[in-house]
Design a protein around this motif. Structure first.
Motif, PDB file in Angstrom:
ATOM      1  N   GLU A  59       6.248  -7.364  -3.310  1.00 32.74           N
ATOM      2  CA  GLU A  59       5.770  -8.042  -2.432  1.00 32.74           C
ATOM      3  C   GLU A  59       6.787  -8.887  -1.674  1.00 32.74           C
ATOM      4  O   GLU A  59       7.868  -9.133  -2.174  1.00 32.74           O
ATOM      5  N   ARG A  61       7.718 -12.286   0.952  1.00 31.33           N
ATOM      6  CA  ARG A  61       7.292 -13.652   1.428  1.00 31.33           C
ATOM      7  C   ARG A  61       8.338 -14.305   2.306  1.00 31.33           C
ATOM      8  O   ARG A  61       9.465 -13.752   1.944  1.00 31.33           O
ATOM      9  N   ASP A  81       1.181  -9.202   3.170  1.00 26.32           N
ATOM     10  CA  ASP A  81       0.265  -8.254   2.619  1.00 26.32           C
ATOM     11  C   ASP A  81       0.402  -7.061   3.379  1.00 26.32           C
ATOM     12  O   ASP A  81       0.088  -7.071   4.613  1.00 26.32           O
ATOM     13  N   TYR A  82       0.902  -6.131   2.754  1.00 27.26           N
ATOM     14  CA  TYR A  82       0.881  -4.635   3.568  1.00 27.26           C
ATOM     15  C   TYR A  82      -0.242  -3.846   3.131  1.00 27.26           C
ATOM     16  O   TYR A  82      -0.416  -3.530   2.123  1.00 27.26           O
TER      17      TYR A  82
END
Length: 83
Positions: A59, A61, A81-82
């Protein structure tokens, strides 16, 4: 290409470290940028921002840190968020 795992703030006049933030285990960041407050009265009054990727969790950020804090305290994080 080297991976950046820490930000270190240096007082160039004194030649010493005045702030540091480790991103975490297997977390690597992009190039950090300084963003001054609107009323930038003092040097360093603002935020350090950077994208950080956690290779273990997969992830990313966007981090916003207090530039005046010795620990470069995180004041905001936006997780990507992919799909």
């Amino acid at each position: 290409m080297p991976k950046i795992s820490v930000i270190v703030k240096i007082d160039v006049l004194k030649g010493e470290e005045v702030g540091c933030r480790m991103y975490g285990e297997v977390c690597y960041g992009g190039e950090p940028f300084f963003v001054a407050n609107e009323d930038d009265v003092e040097e360093g009054d603002g935020y350090v921002v950077s994208y950080v990727h956690d290779e273990k969790k997969g992830e990313s950020r966007f981090m916003m840190m207090d530039a005046k804090s010795p620990e470069l305290e995180i004041v905001a994080e936006v997780f990507m968020d992919y799909l």
